[in-house]
Design an enzyme around this catalytic site. Structure first.
Site: not given
Length: 247
Positions: A153-154
């Site tokens: 979830d960068l």
């Protein structure tokens, strides 16, 4: 969420909320990523809280961006036993399946895209186009790669700048495709992203054609945003779908 100080003087960041598996999942992901990357220390985790070491932030700059690019490459190269993870997955408050799959296209379709498509409340014609794109995943995913150790979830809000590097927080960590993290950075932007990607390529070059595959890896986060925030993200999603179908 609040900042605090322990009896021994350590500054901490505490999250609390209704009891769930989410805090344990986040703690497991941080510890796993922390074997190969900079993350906050997990000080305490319970069903209704998570206590982490406080990260002192600083403004980002080109040297920190380049260091983060190399750090991210090393994290991905650290690898994973398979596609998935032995803990439950979450993105924001939404659960995700992390059970293993035979290869990345199957994992991405069955554990990421299709479950969120079922809850995204898209019209039938839009949903059919997403399903067509999913049907092409094996064809457009690029060369097969071993599972990478990814944040999952960068987006820019999950990278804190500290100590001349990027510190990873709020992961949806699992064994996945490293281009997923790169596509998330591209989707929502990051300071000095060109420096991050340049250093990453020097350390661990992505397979040829990775930039053309960015929309493949953006299908899932855009579906998540449709589920969370509704139709405001529909056009971004469908644009990515059309780009996948054009590959």
């Amino acid at each position: 969420m609040r900042r605090g100080v322990l009896d021994d003087g350590r500054e901490v960041f505490a999250k609390s909320g209704p009891a769930s598996e989410g805090f344990a999942s986040e703690a497991a992901g941080l510890r796993w990523l922390g074997e190969a990357a900079a993350v906050p220390e997990v000080i305490d985790v319970r069903p209704d809280r998570l206590v982490l070491s406080w990260v002192r932030q600083e403004p980002p700059g080109p040297p920190a961006a380049e260091r983060f690019g190399r750090s991210l490459a090393r994290l991905h190269r650290a690898g994973a036993p398979g596609f998935g993870a032995p803990w439950p997955g979450f993105i924001a408050e939404l659960p995700m399946g992390n059970s293993p799959a035979a290869d990345w296209p199957a994992f991405y379709a069955e554990r990421r895209v299709l479950p969120f498509l079922r809850t995204a409340r898209l019209g039938s014609s839009d949903a059919a186009l997403v399903e067509r794109a999913v049907g092409r995943l094996a064809e457009v995913a690029g060369p097969a790669e071993p599972p990478a150790r990814i944040h999952g979830d960068l987006w820019s809000g999950n990278v804190l700048w500290s100590g001349g590097d990027g510190v990873l927080i709020d992961p949806a960590a699992h064994g996945g495709h490293r281009e997923t993290d790169l596509a998330m950075l591209d989707l929502f932007g990051l300071p000095y992203l060109d420096r991050v990607l340049g250093a990453y390529r020097e350390e661990f070059p992505p397979a040829e054609g990775w930039r053309e595959r960015v929309p493949v890896h953006q299908l899932h986060p855009l579906l998540v945003h449709v589920v969370l925030f509704g139709g405001a993200y529909r056009e971004s999603l469908m644009s990515a779908v059309r780009r996948v179908l054009a590959l």
